[in-house]
Motif scaffolding. Structure first.
Motif, PDB file in Angstrom:
ATOM      1  N   ARG A 153      18.539  16.199 -46.688  1.00  0.00           N
ATOM      2  CA  ARG A 153      18.543  15.002 -47.532  1.00  0.00           C
ATOM      3  C   ARG A 153      19.698  15.017 -48.538  1.00  0.00           C
ATOM      4  O   ARG A 153      20.246  13.971 -48.883  1.00  0.00           O
ATOM      5  N   ASP A 193      17.362   9.717 -49.457  1.00  0.00           N
ATOM      6  CA  ASP A 193      15.921   9.774 -49.176  1.00  0.00           C
ATOM      7  C   ASP A 193      15.168  10.464 -50.308  1.00  0.00           C
ATOM      8  O   ASP A 193      14.369  11.387 -50.093  1.00  0.00           O
ATOM      9  N   SER A 223      18.995   6.528 -53.139  1.00  0.00           N
ATOM     10  CA  SER A 223      20.063   7.528 -53.213  1.00  0.00           C
ATOM     11  C   SER A 223      20.679   7.552 -54.603  1.00  0.00           C
ATOM     12  O   SER A 223      20.686   6.540 -55.312  1.00  0.00           O
TER      13      SER A 223
END
Length: 116
Positions: free
Chosen positions: A66, A84, A17
């Motif tokens: 995401r 992700d 991330s």
């Protein structure tokens, strides 16, 4: 003169991330729209996400589910939470802000590199 500056890019592993930030200075007006685009080498600039002054958000198909865009209340600051991460997310991420009566303002971009 309105200036837009991004921060928060860097290196991440696949599945990791990063959080990007973007702030506009030089105006007391509220941005009516704030968004993120990205450009990878040899590719066209791609829409990532945007948020309007009323809170409406939308996302590019490749990042839906995401990435999350948000804004700081009462400030011309926008965030992009990227989870992700994939190798194909590697790009320069550019912030774009819209103000009533002015052409859109772009930042210089921040590099995001996703690699194992």
């Amino acid at each position: 003169q309105v200036q837009v500056v991004e921060s928060g890019g860097g290196l991440a592993q696949p599945g990791g991330s990063l959080r990007l930030s973007c702030t506009a200075s030089g105006t007391s007006a509220s941005a009516t729209a704030m968004g993120w685009w990205r450009q990878a080498p040899g590719k066209d600039r791609e829409f990532v996400a945007r948020i309007l002054i009323n809170g409406y958000t939308d996302y590019g198909d490749s990042v839906k589910g995401r990435f999350t865009i948000s804004r700081a209340n009462g400030k011309n600051t926008v965030f992009l939470q990227m989870n992700d991460l994939k190798v194909e997310d590697t790009a320069v991420y550019l912030c774009k802000m819209g103000f009533t009566g002015l052409p859109p303002r772009w930042g210089q971009g921040t590099q995001v590199t996703v690699t194992s």
